[in-house]
Design an enzyme around this catalytic site. Sequence first.
Site, PDB file in Angstrom:
ATOM      1  N   GLU A 100      -8.273   8.059   5.121  1.00 21.34           N
ATOM      2  CA  GLU A 100      -9.117   7.058   5.767  1.00 21.34           C
ATOM      3  C   GLU A 100      -9.033   5.745   4.974  1.00 21.34           C
ATOM      4  O   GLU A 100      -8.865   5.761   3.754  1.00 21.34           O
ATOM      5  CB  GLU A 100     -10.553   7.612   5.793  1.00 21.34           C
ATOM      6  CG  GLU A 100     -11.604   6.760   6.410  1.00 21.34           C
ATOM      7  CD  GLU A 100     -11.390   6.461   7.887  1.00 21.34           C
ATOM      8  OE1 GLU A 100     -10.468   5.689   8.172  1.00 21.34           O
ATOM      9  OE2 GLU A 100     -12.161   6.968   8.721  1.00 21.34           O
ATOM     10  N   ASP A 101      -9.149   4.635   5.664  1.00 19.38           N
ATOM     11  CA  ASP A 101      -9.122   3.345   4.952  1.00 19.38           C
ATOM     12  C   ASP A 101     -10.455   3.055   4.261  1.00 19.38           C
ATOM     13  O   ASP A 101     -10.476   2.657   3.098  1.00 19.38           O
ATOM     14  CB  ASP A 101      -8.740   2.190   5.903  1.00 19.38           C
ATOM     15  CG  ASP A 101      -9.607   2.144   7.151  1.00 19.38           C
ATOM     16  OD1 ASP A 101     -10.285   3.161   7.444  1.00 19.38           O
ATOM     17  OD2 ASP A 101      -9.634   1.107   7.825  1.00 19.38           O
ATOM     18  N   ASP A 104     -18.000   3.933   5.248  1.00 19.22           N
ATOM     19  CA  ASP A 104     -19.162   3.058   5.286  1.00 19.22           C
ATOM     20  C   ASP A 104     -20.397   3.969   5.402  1.00 19.22           C
ATOM     21  O   ASP A 104     -20.908   4.464   4.397  1.00 19.22           O
ATOM     22  CB  ASP A 104     -18.954   2.159   6.517  1.00 19.22           C
ATOM     23  CG  ASP A 104     -19.910   1.018   6.590  1.00 19.22           C
ATOM     24  OD1 ASP A 104     -19.457  -0.122   6.553  1.00 19.22           O
ATOM     25  OD2 ASP A 104     -21.122   1.250   6.712  1.00 19.22           O
ATOM     26  N   PHE A 153     -17.968  -7.190   4.670  1.00 11.64           N
ATOM     27  CA  PHE A 153     -17.021  -6.781   5.703  1.00 11.64           C
ATOM     28  C   PHE A 153     -15.623  -7.199   5.262  1.00 11.64           C
ATOM     29  O   PHE A 153     -15.370  -8.368   5.001  1.00 11.64           O
ATOM     30  CB  PHE A 153     -17.374  -7.414   7.048  1.00 11.64           C
ATOM     31  CG  PHE A 153     -16.589  -6.826   8.176  1.00 11.64           C
ATOM     32  CD1 PHE A 153     -16.959  -5.603   8.732  1.00 11.64           C
ATOM     33  CD2 PHE A 153     -15.462  -7.468   8.667  1.00 11.64           C
ATOM     34  CE1 PHE A 153     -16.214  -5.034   9.759  1.00 11.64           C
ATOM     35  CE2 PHE A 153     -14.713  -6.912   9.694  1.00 11.64           C
ATOM     36  CZ  PHE A 153     -15.090  -5.691  10.242  1.00 11.64           C
ATOM     37  N   ARG A 166      -5.016  -6.965  10.330  1.00 14.37           N
ATOM     38  CA  ARG A 166      -4.636  -5.668   9.767  1.00 14.37           C
ATOM     39  C   ARG A 166      -3.431  -5.771   8.832  1.00 14.37           C
ATOM     40  O   ARG A 166      -3.278  -4.971   7.921  1.00 14.37           O
ATOM     41  CB  ARG A 166      -4.307  -4.665  10.882  1.00 14.37           C
ATOM     42  CG  ARG A 166      -5.504  -4.211  11.703  1.00 14.37           C
ATOM     43  CD  ARG A 166      -5.125  -2.989  12.531  1.00 14.37           C
ATOM     44  NE  ARG A 166      -6.072  -2.717  13.598  1.00 14.37           N
ATOM     45  CZ  ARG A 166      -7.148  -1.934  13.481  1.00 14.37           C
ATOM     46  NH1 ARG A 166      -7.412  -1.358  12.345  1.00 14.37           N
ATOM     47  NH2 ARG A 166      -7.954  -1.733  14.511  1.00 14.37           N
TER      48      ARG A 166
HETATM   49  C1  PRP Z   1     -13.651   2.087  10.559  1.00 10.72           C
HETATM   50  C2  PRP Z   1     -12.894   2.829   9.465  1.00 10.72           C
HETATM   51  C3  PRP Z   1     -13.498   4.187   9.498  1.00 10.72           C
HETATM   52  C4  PRP Z   1     -14.920   3.932   9.941  1.00 10.72           C
HETATM   53  C5  PRP Z   1     -15.825   4.073   8.745  1.00 10.72           C
HETATM   54  O1  PRP Z   1     -13.082   2.377  11.793  1.00 10.72           O
HETATM   55  O2  PRP Z   1     -11.509   2.864   9.733  1.00 10.72           O
HETATM   56  O3  PRP Z   1     -12.846   5.048  10.417  1.00 10.72           O
HETATM   57  O4  PRP Z   1     -14.968   2.615  10.465  1.00 10.72           O
HETATM   58  O5  PRP Z   1     -17.168   3.879   9.101  1.00 10.72           O
HETATM   59  P1  PRP Z   1     -18.319   4.952   8.916  1.00 10.72           P
HETATM   60  O6  PRP Z   1     -18.174   5.548   7.547  1.00 10.72           O
HETATM   61  O7  PRP Z   1     -19.566   4.114   9.060  1.00 10.72           O
HETATM   62  O8  PRP Z   1     -18.198   5.960   9.994  1.00 10.72           O
HETATM   63  P2  PRP Z   1     -13.229   1.483  13.110  1.00 10.72           P
HETATM   64  O9  PRP Z   1     -14.182   2.150  14.048  1.00 10.72           O
HETATM   65  O10 PRP Z   1     -13.505   0.075  12.705  1.00 10.72           O
HETATM   66  O11 PRP Z   1     -11.811   1.589  13.797  1.00 10.72           O
HETATM   67  P3  PRP Z   1     -10.334   1.234  13.267  1.00 10.72           P
HETATM   68  O12 PRP Z   1     -10.020   2.238  12.185  1.00 10.72           O
HETATM   69  O13 PRP Z   1      -9.505   1.400  14.486  1.00 10.72           O
HETATM   70  O14 PRP Z   1     -10.318  -0.180  12.742  1.00 10.72           O
END
Ligand code: PRP
Length: 181
Positions: A100-101, A104, A153, A166
Amino acid sequence: MKNCNEVKKVLISAQEIQIKVEDLAKNVTRDYAGKRPLVVGVLKGAWIFLADLLRKAELDLDVDFICVSSYGNRTYSSGKVDVLKDLTMECRGRDVLLVEDIIDSGITLSHIKELLFFHGAKSVEIAALLSKPSRRKVSIDVKYLGFEIPDEFVVGYGMDYQERFRTLKDICILNEEVYKR
Ligand code: PRP
């Protein structure tokens, strides 16, 4: 796009990222030696981190992707996780490494982890490049963590704001004006 004028500040440079990813790859290589894990990237944000991490790891492995969305075009989680694209490989009996990137609230990963165990995964560990501990709503055990960051952010290295930024090489904070448009 290197020094795009919408960027306020570089939070983590491309060089710092690569050093950290190298380090994480060493640990992953050590822990999964002889195991052939199923590595699952969480789209879209994790694709660049996953590509760098796995090319630095020296492992026999399989790769699959899951695509979920909880943010839409907002900068905060809606708390609801939709599976937009499920795994194509069987995870039953596999040692799964979720990549995962950013973490949050932790809601996305805890949901995916639950799903993987429901489908019979033998083990599930997490590799995340970034974590915002101050935003956590559910507790998540991250075995391979890159950086803890403040509640800002961030974009770049796979992460977006409304699908832009990205491919920035650094992890950056944007100018406030970008969000007002
Ligand atoms: C982002 C990120 C994680 C998630 C983390 O995804 O890549 O998957 O939010 O947030 P959390 O811990 O509050 O659940 P996003 O929905 O922005 O989609 P993306 O990866 O396509 O940018």
